[in-house]
Scaffold this active site. Structure first.
Site, PDB file in Angstrom:
ATOM      1  N   LYS A 121      33.300  44.198  45.631  1.00 20.95           N
ATOM      2  CA  LYS A 121      32.797  43.097  44.801  1.00 20.95           C
ATOM      3  C   LYS A 121      32.725  41.784  45.583  1.00 20.95           C
ATOM      4  CE  LYS A 121      33.773  45.138  40.347  1.00 20.95           C
ATOM      5  NZ  LYS A 121      34.414  46.446  40.604  1.00 20.95           N
TER       6      LYS A 121
HETATM    7  C1  LIG Z   1      33.850  47.671  40.235  1.00 18.15           C
HETATM    8  C2  LIG Z   1      34.298  48.877  40.992  1.00 18.15           C
HETATM    9  C3  LIG Z   1      33.610  50.102  40.918  1.00 18.15           C
HETATM   10  C4  LIG Z   1      32.439  50.325  39.982  1.00 18.15           C
HETATM   11  O1  LIG Z   1      31.277  49.635  40.347  1.00 18.15           O
HETATM   12  P1  LIG Z   1      30.063  49.469  39.325  1.00 18.15           P
HETATM   13  O2  LIG Z   1      29.111  48.547  39.966  1.00 18.15           O
HETATM   14  O3  LIG Z   1      30.672  48.884  38.067  1.00 18.15           O
HETATM   15  O4  LIG Z   1      29.500  50.825  39.067  1.00 18.15           O
HETATM   16  C5  LIG Z   1      34.044  51.149  41.723  1.00 18.15           C
HETATM   17  N1  LIG Z   1      35.116  51.002  42.543  1.00 18.15           N
HETATM   18  C6  LIG Z   1      35.805  49.858  42.632  1.00 18.15           C
HETATM   19  C7  LIG Z   1      36.980  49.777  43.537  1.00 18.15           C
HETATM   20  C8  LIG Z   1      35.419  48.743  41.869  1.00 18.15           C
HETATM   21  O5  LIG Z   1      36.119  47.606  41.975  1.00 18.15           O
END
Ligand SMILES: *Cc1c(COP(=O)(O)O)cnc(C)c1O
Length: 465
Positions: A112
Protein backbone atom coordinates in the site's frame (compact mmCIF):
# COMPACT_ATOMS: atom_id res chain seq x y z
CA UNK A 1 -7.38 12.30 -19.37
CA UNK A 2 -11.03 12.41 -18.32
CA UNK A 3 -12.63 10.12 -15.78
CA UNK A 4 -16.17 8.74 -15.77
CA UNK A 5 -18.28 7.08 -13.11
CA UNK A 6 -19.15 3.40 -13.47
CA UNK A 7 -22.79 4.33 -12.83
CA UNK A 8 -23.02 7.15 -15.35
CA UNK A 9 -24.91 9.74 -13.29
CA UNK A 10 -21.98 11.75 -11.96
CA UNK A 11 -20.06 14.47 -13.78
CA UNK A 12 -16.98 13.61 -15.82
CA UNK A 13 -13.87 14.83 -13.97
CA UNK A 14 -10.21 15.59 -14.62
CA UNK A 15 -7.42 14.00 -12.57
CA UNK A 16 -7.23 16.70 -9.93
CA UNK A 17 -10.88 16.38 -8.98
CA UNK A 18 -10.77 12.59 -9.09
CA UNK A 19 -7.85 12.70 -6.68
CA UNK A 20 -9.89 14.81 -4.25
CA UNK A 21 -13.00 12.65 -4.53
CA UNK A 22 -13.93 9.33 -3.05
CA UNK A 23 -17.02 7.67 -4.41
CA UNK A 24 -18.67 9.40 -7.35
CA UNK A 25 -21.88 11.29 -6.52
CA UNK A 26 -23.96 8.49 -8.00
CA UNK A 27 -22.32 5.87 -5.75
CA UNK A 28 -20.10 4.62 -8.58
CA UNK A 29 -16.33 4.55 -8.94
CA UNK A 30 -14.26 6.69 -11.27
CA UNK A 31 -12.37 5.04 -14.14
CA UNK A 32 -10.41 6.56 -17.04
CA UNK A 33 -12.57 7.35 -20.04
CA UNK A 34 -9.91 5.87 -22.32
CA UNK A 35 -6.69 4.09 -21.44
CA UNK A 36 -3.26 4.98 -22.75
CA UNK A 37 -1.93 2.18 -24.90
CA UNK A 38 1.72 1.19 -25.27
CA UNK A 39 2.92 -0.52 -28.45
CA UNK A 40 5.54 -3.26 -28.70
CA UNK A 41 8.09 -0.61 -29.60
CA UNK A 42 7.08 1.51 -26.61
CA UNK A 43 7.58 -1.51 -24.35
CA UNK A 44 10.93 -2.32 -25.90
CA UNK A 45 12.01 1.22 -25.13
CA UNK A 46 10.87 0.84 -21.51
CA UNK A 47 12.92 -2.30 -20.84
CA UNK A 48 15.71 -1.53 -18.43
CA UNK A 49 14.26 1.69 -17.04
CA UNK A 50 14.60 2.23 -13.29
CA UNK A 51 11.38 2.03 -11.27
CA UNK A 52 10.91 5.80 -10.98
CA UNK A 53 11.67 6.35 -14.67
CA UNK A 54 9.18 3.67 -15.65
CA UNK A 55 6.57 5.09 -13.27
CA UNK A 56 6.97 8.46 -14.92
CA UNK A 57 6.41 6.97 -18.40
CA UNK A 58 3.33 5.05 -17.36
CA UNK A 59 1.65 7.59 -15.08
CA UNK A 60 2.14 10.78 -17.08
CA UNK A 61 -0.81 10.20 -19.46
CA UNK A 62 -3.16 9.75 -16.46
CA UNK A 63 -2.24 13.02 -14.75
CA UNK A 64 -1.18 15.23 -17.65
CA UNK A 65 -3.84 17.92 -17.12
CA UNK A 66 -2.86 18.38 -13.50
CA UNK A 67 0.92 17.85 -13.52
CA UNK A 68 3.52 18.60 -16.11
CA UNK A 69 6.25 16.12 -16.88
CA UNK A 70 8.97 17.71 -14.73
CA UNK A 71 6.67 18.15 -11.74
CA UNK A 72 5.57 14.53 -11.91
CA UNK A 73 9.15 13.39 -12.20
CA UNK A 74 10.10 15.17 -8.98
CA UNK A 75 7.09 13.78 -7.11
CA UNK A 76 7.83 10.24 -8.24
CA UNK A 77 11.48 10.55 -7.36
CA UNK A 78 10.62 11.79 -3.86
CA UNK A 79 8.08 9.00 -3.47
CA UNK A 80 10.32 6.04 -4.23
CA UNK A 81 13.74 7.30 -3.15
CA UNK A 82 13.11 6.42 0.53
CA UNK A 83 12.16 2.80 -0.28
CA UNK A 84 14.69 0.50 1.31
CA UNK A 85 15.66 -1.52 -1.72
CA UNK A 86 17.54 0.11 -4.58
CA UNK A 87 15.30 -1.67 -7.10
CA UNK A 88 12.16 -0.44 -5.26
CA UNK A 89 10.25 -3.59 -6.30
CA UNK A 90 12.82 -6.42 -6.59
CA UNK A 91 11.99 -9.80 -8.14
CA UNK A 92 13.14 -12.89 -6.27
CA UNK A 93 13.16 -16.31 -7.89
CA UNK A 94 11.75 -19.28 -5.94
CA UNK A 95 11.69 -21.93 -8.66
CA UNK A 96 12.42 -22.11 -12.39
CA UNK A 97 9.00 -20.64 -13.22
CA UNK A 98 8.10 -19.00 -9.88
CA UNK A 99 8.98 -15.45 -8.93
CA UNK A 100 8.07 -13.16 -6.07
CA UNK A 101 7.75 -9.44 -6.60
CA UNK A 102 8.65 -7.88 -3.26
CA UNK A 103 6.37 -4.91 -2.68
CA UNK A 104 7.19 -4.42 0.98
CA UNK A 105 10.26 -2.18 0.98
CA UNK A 106 8.32 1.00 1.67
CA UNK A 107 8.04 2.70 5.07
CA UNK A 108 5.17 0.55 6.43
CA UNK A 109 6.22 -2.77 4.88
CA UNK A 110 3.18 -3.39 2.66
CA UNK A 111 2.42 -2.75 -1.00
CA UNK A 112 0.00 0.00 0.00
CA UNK A 113 3.02 2.31 0.39
CA UNK A 114 3.48 2.30 -3.40
CA UNK A 115 0.22 4.14 -3.86
CA UNK A 116 -0.20 6.03 -0.60
CA UNK A 117 3.28 7.54 -0.59
CA UNK A 118 2.52 8.93 -4.03
CA UNK A 119 -1.05 9.91 -3.15
CA UNK A 120 0.16 12.02 -0.22
CA UNK A 121 2.57 13.91 -2.45
CA UNK A 122 0.06 14.41 -5.25
CA UNK A 123 -2.50 15.72 -2.77
CA UNK A 124 0.00 18.02 -1.12
CA UNK A 125 0.98 19.54 -4.47
CA UNK A 126 -2.63 20.06 -5.56
CA UNK A 127 -3.72 21.54 -2.23
CA UNK A 128 -0.81 23.99 -2.10
CA UNK A 129 -1.65 25.16 -5.58
CA UNK A 130 -5.34 25.60 -4.74
CA UNK A 131 -4.75 27.02 -1.27
CA UNK A 132 -7.14 24.43 0.17
CA UNK A 133 -7.13 22.09 3.12
CA UNK A 134 -8.77 18.68 3.24
CA UNK A 135 -9.53 16.03 5.81
CA UNK A 136 -8.63 12.41 5.30
CA UNK A 137 -10.88 9.98 7.09
CA UNK A 138 -10.48 6.24 6.86
CA UNK A 139 -11.20 3.04 8.73
CA UNK A 140 -8.66 0.30 8.96
CA UNK A 141 -8.22 -3.11 10.44
CA UNK A 142 -4.69 -3.32 9.18
CA UNK A 143 -2.29 -1.99 6.61
CA UNK A 144 -4.19 0.93 5.08
CA UNK A 145 -4.09 3.09 8.21
CA UNK A 146 -0.36 3.08 8.72
CA UNK A 147 0.37 3.47 5.01
CA UNK A 148 -2.06 6.40 4.76
CA UNK A 149 -0.59 8.13 7.81
CA UNK A 150 2.96 7.57 6.60
CA UNK A 151 1.98 8.90 3.18
CA UNK A 152 0.37 12.09 4.46
CA UNK A 153 2.18 12.86 7.68
CA UNK A 154 4.21 15.70 6.25
CA UNK A 155 1.34 17.40 4.42
CA UNK A 156 0.41 20.62 6.19
CA UNK A 157 -2.86 20.88 4.33
CA UNK A 158 -4.20 17.51 5.34
CA UNK A 159 -5.67 16.54 8.68
CA UNK A 160 -5.81 12.79 8.93
CA UNK A 161 -8.17 10.74 11.11
CA UNK A 162 -7.81 6.98 11.03
CA UNK A 163 -10.33 4.88 12.92
CA UNK A 164 -9.43 1.43 14.12
CA UNK A 165 -11.37 -0.98 16.31
CA UNK A 166 -10.02 -0.58 19.86
CA UNK A 167 -8.05 -3.64 21.02
CA UNK A 168 -8.92 -5.56 17.86
CA UNK A 169 -5.93 -4.95 15.59
CA UNK A 170 -2.64 -6.76 15.93
CA UNK A 171 0.06 -5.10 18.02
CA UNK A 172 2.44 -4.60 15.09
CA UNK A 173 -0.29 -3.05 12.99
CA UNK A 174 -1.53 -0.82 15.81
CA UNK A 175 1.96 0.37 16.65
CA UNK A 176 2.71 1.12 13.02
CA UNK A 177 -0.16 3.62 13.15
CA UNK A 178 0.04 4.96 16.66
CA UNK A 179 3.77 5.56 16.82
CA UNK A 180 3.52 8.08 13.99
CA UNK A 181 2.68 11.42 15.49
CA UNK A 182 2.29 15.04 14.59
CA UNK A 183 -0.25 17.83 14.90
CA UNK A 184 -2.22 16.65 11.86
CA UNK A 185 -2.30 12.95 12.72
CA UNK A 186 -5.15 11.46 14.75
CA UNK A 187 -5.53 7.79 15.53
CA UNK A 188 -8.99 7.07 16.87
CA UNK A 189 -9.48 3.78 18.66
CA UNK A 190 -13.21 3.12 18.47
CA UNK A 191 -14.96 0.97 21.07
CA UNK A 192 -16.51 -1.26 18.44
CA UNK A 193 -15.53 -3.54 15.59
CA UNK A 194 -14.18 -2.79 12.13
CA UNK A 195 -17.66 -2.58 10.60
CA UNK A 196 -18.64 0.07 13.15
CA UNK A 197 -15.59 2.12 12.12
CA UNK A 198 -16.35 1.60 8.46
CA UNK A 199 -19.98 2.67 8.75
CA UNK A 200 -19.02 5.85 10.63
CA UNK A 201 -16.64 6.71 7.81
CA UNK A 202 -19.29 6.03 5.18
CA UNK A 203 -21.87 8.13 7.02
CA UNK A 204 -19.39 10.98 7.36
CA UNK A 205 -18.65 10.95 3.63
CA UNK A 206 -22.38 11.01 2.84
CA UNK A 207 -23.04 14.04 4.97
CA UNK A 208 -20.03 16.30 5.59
CA UNK A 209 -21.88 19.12 7.41
CA UNK A 210 -19.84 18.52 10.56
CA UNK A 211 -16.80 20.02 8.83
CA UNK A 212 -16.28 23.78 8.64
CA UNK A 213 -16.96 25.61 5.35
CA UNK A 214 -14.44 24.84 2.64
CA UNK A 215 -13.17 21.51 4.02
CA UNK A 216 -14.00 18.18 2.52
CA UNK A 217 -13.23 14.56 3.15
CA UNK A 218 -10.83 12.71 0.88
CA UNK A 219 -10.80 8.92 0.63
CA UNK A 220 -7.61 6.93 0.98
CA UNK A 221 -9.04 3.47 0.47
CA UNK A 222 -8.73 1.87 -2.94
CA UNK A 223 -11.90 3.49 -4.24
CA UNK A 224 -9.55 6.45 -4.80
CA UNK A 225 -8.44 6.16 -8.41
CA UNK A 226 -4.93 7.43 -7.73
CA UNK A 227 -4.21 4.33 -5.66
CA UNK A 228 -5.10 1.97 -8.48
CA UNK A 229 -3.13 4.06 -10.94
CA UNK A 230 0.12 3.90 -8.96
CA UNK A 231 -0.14 0.11 -8.76
CA UNK A 232 -0.18 -0.38 -12.52
CA UNK A 233 3.52 0.43 -12.66
CA UNK A 234 4.92 -2.64 -10.91
CA UNK A 235 3.16 -5.05 -13.26
CA UNK A 236 5.07 -3.44 -16.10
CA UNK A 237 8.26 -3.44 -14.06
CA UNK A 238 8.08 -7.18 -13.41
CA UNK A 239 6.79 -8.01 -16.90
CA UNK A 240 9.60 -6.11 -18.58
CA UNK A 241 12.21 -7.75 -16.38
CA UNK A 242 10.87 -11.16 -17.41
CA UNK A 243 10.90 -10.49 -21.13
CA UNK A 244 7.97 -8.27 -22.16
CA UNK A 245 7.01 -7.47 -24.85
CA UNK A 246 8.46 -10.72 -26.24
CA UNK A 247 7.25 -13.01 -23.48
CA UNK A 248 4.09 -12.94 -21.37
CA UNK A 249 4.02 -13.56 -17.62
CA UNK A 250 1.16 -14.53 -15.31
CA UNK A 251 0.52 -12.76 -12.02
CA UNK A 252 -0.85 -14.16 -8.78
CA UNK A 253 -2.30 -11.46 -6.54
CA UNK A 254 -3.34 -11.84 -2.91
CA UNK A 255 -6.73 -10.18 -3.18
CA UNK A 256 -9.16 -8.43 -0.87
CA UNK A 257 -10.86 -5.38 -2.32
CA UNK A 258 -9.72 -6.17 -5.87
CA UNK A 259 -7.73 -2.93 -6.14
CA UNK A 260 -4.29 -4.41 -6.63
CA UNK A 261 -5.32 -7.01 -9.19
CA UNK A 262 -7.48 -4.50 -11.04
CA UNK A 263 -4.29 -2.53 -11.65
CA UNK A 264 -2.89 -5.68 -13.31
CA UNK A 265 -5.95 -5.86 -15.52
CA UNK A 266 -5.36 -2.27 -16.59
CA UNK A 267 -1.71 -3.04 -17.34
CA UNK A 268 -2.88 -5.81 -19.66
CA UNK A 269 -5.31 -3.48 -21.40
CA UNK A 270 -2.54 -0.92 -21.79
CA UNK A 271 -0.44 -3.36 -23.77
CA UNK A 272 1.56 -5.45 -21.29
CA UNK A 273 1.46 -9.13 -22.29
CA UNK A 274 -0.34 -10.85 -19.39
CA UNK A 275 -1.04 -14.57 -19.64
CA UNK A 276 -3.31 -14.75 -16.61
CA UNK A 277 -4.32 -12.88 -13.48
CA UNK A 278 -4.84 -15.20 -10.54
CA UNK A 279 -7.17 -13.97 -7.79
CA UNK A 280 -5.65 -15.54 -4.68
CA UNK A 281 -8.00 -15.42 -1.69
CA UNK A 282 -8.31 -16.77 1.81
CA UNK A 283 -11.57 -18.24 3.11
CA UNK A 284 -13.26 -14.91 2.40
CA UNK A 285 -13.70 -16.12 -1.14
CA UNK A 286 -16.47 -13.99 -2.63
CA UNK A 287 -14.53 -13.54 -5.88
CA UNK A 288 -13.48 -17.18 -6.12
CA UNK A 289 -17.13 -18.19 -5.82
CA UNK A 290 -18.10 -15.59 -8.39
CA UNK A 291 -15.60 -16.83 -10.95
CA UNK A 292 -16.51 -20.45 -10.25
CA UNK A 293 -20.30 -20.08 -10.31
CA UNK A 294 -21.14 -16.72 -11.87
CA UNK A 295 -22.97 -15.61 -8.74
CA UNK A 296 -21.82 -12.66 -6.65
CA UNK A 297 -23.01 -13.44 -3.14
CA UNK A 298 -22.02 -12.06 0.25
CA UNK A 299 -21.09 -14.42 3.04
CA UNK A 300 -20.24 -13.85 6.70
CA UNK A 301 -16.76 -12.57 7.51
CA UNK A 302 -14.19 -15.18 8.53
CA UNK A 303 -11.17 -14.24 10.61
CA UNK A 304 -8.03 -15.66 9.01
CA UNK A 305 -4.24 -15.61 9.27
CA UNK A 306 -4.23 -13.11 6.38
CA UNK A 307 -6.34 -10.31 7.90
CA UNK A 308 -5.72 -7.75 5.16
CA UNK A 309 -7.80 -9.91 2.84
CA UNK A 310 -10.67 -10.45 5.29
CA UNK A 311 -13.52 -8.83 3.37
CA UNK A 312 -17.09 -9.75 2.45
CA UNK A 313 -17.33 -7.79 -0.82
CA UNK A 314 -14.65 -6.42 -3.10
CA UNK A 315 -15.54 -2.83 -3.83
CA UNK A 316 -13.26 -2.43 -6.85
CA UNK A 317 -14.91 -5.32 -8.64
CA UNK A 318 -17.43 -2.76 -9.86
CA UNK A 319 -14.68 -1.26 -12.00
CA UNK A 320 -14.22 -4.57 -13.81
CA UNK A 321 -17.98 -5.05 -14.10
CA UNK A 322 -18.12 -1.80 -16.00
CA UNK A 323 -15.87 -3.27 -18.70
CA UNK A 324 -17.51 -6.70 -18.62
CA UNK A 325 -20.79 -4.96 -19.45
CA UNK A 326 -19.31 -3.02 -22.39
CA UNK A 327 -18.97 0.13 -20.28
CA UNK A 328 -22.73 0.46 -20.00
CA UNK A 329 -23.29 2.45 -16.78
CA UNK A 330 -27.01 1.68 -16.72
CA UNK A 331 -26.30 -2.04 -16.60
CA UNK A 332 -23.75 -1.56 -13.81
CA UNK A 333 -26.08 0.68 -11.80
CA UNK A 334 -28.86 -1.90 -12.11
CA UNK A 335 -26.56 -4.75 -11.03
CA UNK A 336 -25.21 -2.83 -8.06
CA UNK A 337 -28.73 -1.81 -7.01
CA UNK A 338 -29.81 -5.46 -7.17
CA UNK A 339 -26.72 -6.42 -5.14
CA UNK A 340 -27.90 -4.10 -2.34
CA UNK A 341 -30.87 -6.43 -1.91
CA UNK A 342 -29.21 -9.81 -2.45
CA UNK A 343 -27.12 -12.01 -4.70
CA UNK A 344 -26.61 -11.21 -8.36
CA UNK A 345 -25.61 -13.37 -11.32
CA UNK A 346 -23.37 -12.27 -14.15
CA UNK A 347 -24.49 -12.73 -17.75
CA UNK A 348 -22.93 -15.66 -19.62
CA UNK A 349 -21.01 -13.24 -21.75
CA UNK A 350 -19.63 -11.22 -18.85
CA UNK A 351 -18.58 -14.36 -17.03
CA UNK A 352 -16.80 -15.90 -19.98
CA UNK A 353 -15.06 -12.62 -20.70
CA UNK A 354 -13.84 -12.45 -17.09
CA UNK A 355 -12.56 -16.02 -17.31
CA UNK A 356 -10.45 -15.20 -20.36
CA UNK A 357 -7.96 -13.33 -18.21
CA UNK A 358 -8.80 -14.15 -14.60
CA UNK A 359 -8.53 -17.39 -12.66
CA UNK A 360 -8.98 -17.86 -8.93
CA UNK A 361 -7.79 -19.96 -6.04
CA UNK A 362 -8.81 -20.13 -2.40
CA UNK A 363 -6.43 -21.14 0.38
CA UNK A 364 -7.40 -21.76 4.02
CA UNK A 365 -5.26 -21.06 7.12
CA UNK A 366 -3.83 -24.56 7.13
CA UNK A 367 -2.74 -24.22 3.50
CA UNK A 368 -1.30 -20.79 4.26
CA UNK A 369 0.82 -22.04 7.15
CA UNK A 370 1.92 -25.08 5.14
CA UNK A 371 3.04 -22.87 2.25
CA UNK A 372 5.07 -20.62 4.56
CA UNK A 373 6.75 -23.73 5.99
CA UNK A 374 7.36 -25.37 2.57
CA UNK A 375 8.91 -22.33 0.97
CA UNK A 376 11.05 -21.75 4.04
CA UNK A 377 12.29 -25.35 3.98
CA UNK A 378 12.99 -25.36 0.25
CA UNK A 379 14.50 -21.91 -0.19
CA UNK A 380 14.96 -20.32 3.25
CA UNK A 381 12.67 -17.61 1.99
CA UNK A 382 10.09 -16.33 4.45
CA UNK A 383 6.69 -15.38 3.05
CA UNK A 384 4.07 -13.36 4.88
CA UNK A 385 0.67 -15.11 5.03
CA UNK A 386 -0.89 -13.03 2.23
CA UNK A 387 2.00 -13.66 -0.14
CA UNK A 388 1.98 -17.36 0.84
CA UNK A 389 -1.59 -17.61 -0.45
CA UNK A 390 -0.40 -15.99 -3.65
CA UNK A 391 2.40 -18.52 -4.05
CA UNK A 392 0.05 -21.49 -3.55
CA UNK A 393 -2.24 -20.04 -6.21
CA UNK A 394 0.67 -19.43 -8.59
CA UNK A 395 1.90 -23.01 -8.16
CA UNK A 396 -1.57 -24.23 -8.98
CA UNK A 397 -1.75 -21.91 -12.00
CA UNK A 398 1.60 -23.16 -13.27
CA UNK A 399 0.13 -26.65 -13.69
CA UNK A 400 -2.03 -25.45 -16.55
CA UNK A 401 -0.10 -22.44 -17.84
CA UNK A 402 3.58 -22.72 -18.60
CA UNK A 403 4.84 -19.13 -18.34
CA UNK A 404 6.82 -17.27 -15.68
CA UNK A 405 4.55 -16.79 -12.65
CA UNK A 406 4.94 -13.67 -10.54
CA UNK A 407 3.40 -13.60 -7.08
CA UNK A 408 2.95 -10.15 -5.65
CA UNK A 409 4.44 -10.25 -2.14
CA UNK A 410 2.14 -7.73 -0.54
CA UNK A 411 3.65 -7.52 2.95
CA UNK A 412 6.80 -8.19 4.93
CA UNK A 413 6.58 -11.33 7.11
CA UNK A 414 7.48 -9.42 10.28
CA UNK A 415 4.09 -7.72 10.11
CA UNK A 416 2.37 -11.04 10.79
CA UNK A 417 4.35 -12.92 13.45
CA UNK A 418 1.32 -14.98 14.46
CA UNK A 419 1.08 -16.67 11.06
CA UNK A 420 4.81 -17.32 11.02
CA UNK A 421 4.53 -18.96 14.44
CA UNK A 422 1.68 -21.11 13.16
CA UNK A 423 3.89 -22.28 10.30
CA UNK A 424 6.43 -23.54 12.88
CA UNK A 425 9.40 -22.46 10.83
CA UNK A 426 12.77 -22.38 12.52
CA UNK A 427 13.10 -18.63 12.36
CA UNK A 428 11.47 -15.52 13.74
CA UNK A 429 10.96 -12.71 11.25
CA UNK A 430 12.65 -9.56 12.44
CA UNK A 431 11.53 -6.05 11.67
CA UNK A 432 13.80 -4.09 9.35
CA UNK A 433 16.21 -1.67 10.95
CA UNK A 434 14.04 1.43 10.63
CA UNK A 435 11.28 -0.23 12.64
CA UNK A 436 13.46 -2.25 15.01
CA UNK A 437 12.43 -0.16 18.02
CA UNK A 438 8.72 -0.23 17.15
CA UNK A 439 7.78 -1.95 20.40
CA UNK A 440 9.39 0.67 22.59
CA UNK A 441 8.23 3.80 20.76
CA UNK A 442 5.54 5.89 22.45
CA UNK A 443 2.01 5.48 21.09
CA UNK A 444 -0.52 8.21 20.41
CA UNK A 445 -4.23 7.52 20.11
CA UNK A 446 -7.59 8.59 21.51
CA UNK A 447 -10.20 6.08 22.57
CA UNK A 448 -13.70 7.14 21.52
CA UNK A 449 -17.12 5.52 21.94
CA UNK A 450 -18.95 3.93 19.03
CA UNK A 451 -20.89 7.13 18.46
CA UNK A 452 -20.90 9.06 15.21
CA UNK A 453 -21.72 12.39 16.87
CA UNK A 454 -18.83 12.05 19.32
CA UNK A 455 -16.38 11.10 16.57
CA UNK A 456 -17.41 14.00 14.36
CA UNK A 457 -17.27 16.42 17.28
CA UNK A 458 -13.75 15.22 18.03
CA UNK A 459 -12.73 15.67 14.42
CA UNK A 460 -14.20 19.16 14.07
CA UNK A 461 -12.41 20.31 17.22
CA UNK A 462 -9.04 18.86 16.22
CA UNK A 463 -8.65 20.37 12.76
CA UNK A 464 -5.62 22.49 12.00
CA UNK A 465 -6.24 26.21 11.52
C1 LIG B 1 -4.54 -4.54 1.26
C2 LIG B 1 -3.82 -5.84 1.21
C3 LIG B 1 -4.19 -6.87 0.32
C4 LIG B 1 -5.41 -6.78 -0.56
O1 LIG B 1 -5.30 -5.85 -1.60
P1 LIG B 1 -6.59 -5.37 -2.41
O2 LIG B 1 -6.14 -4.27 -3.28
O3 LIG B 1 -7.58 -4.90 -1.37
O4 LIG B 1 -7.12 -6.54 -3.16
C5 LIG B 1 -3.40 -8.01 0.27
N1 LIG B 1 -2.32 -8.15 1.08
C6 LIG B 1 -1.94 -7.20 1.95
C7 LIG B 1 -0.75 -7.43 2.81
C8 LIG B 1 -2.67 -6.01 2.04
O5 LIG B 1 -2.27 -5.07 2.92
Amino acid sequence: MRYVSTRGEAPELGFEEVLLTGLAEDGGLYVPKTLPRFSREDLEAMAGLSYPALAHRILLPFVEEAFDSAELQTLIHDTYAPFRHRAVAPLVQLDHDQWVLELFHGPTLAFKDFALQLLGRLLDAVLKRRGEKVVIMGATSGDTGSAAIAGCQRCENIDIFILHPHERVSEVQRRQMTTLSGPTIHNLAIEGNFDDCQSMVKASFRSQDFLPEGRRLVAVNSINWARIMAQIVYYFYAGLALGAPHRAAAYSVPTGNFGDIFAGYLAARMGLPVAQLMIATNRNDVLHRLLSTGTYARQGLEKTLSPSMDITVSSNFERLLFDLYQRDPTAVAALMAAFEDGDISLSEQALSQARELFASCRVDDEGTAAAIADVWQQSEYLLDPHSAIGVVAAQQGARSLSVPWVTLATAHPAKFPEAIRRAEVTTEPSLPQHLADLFTRPEHFDVLPKDLGEVQKFMASHLGA
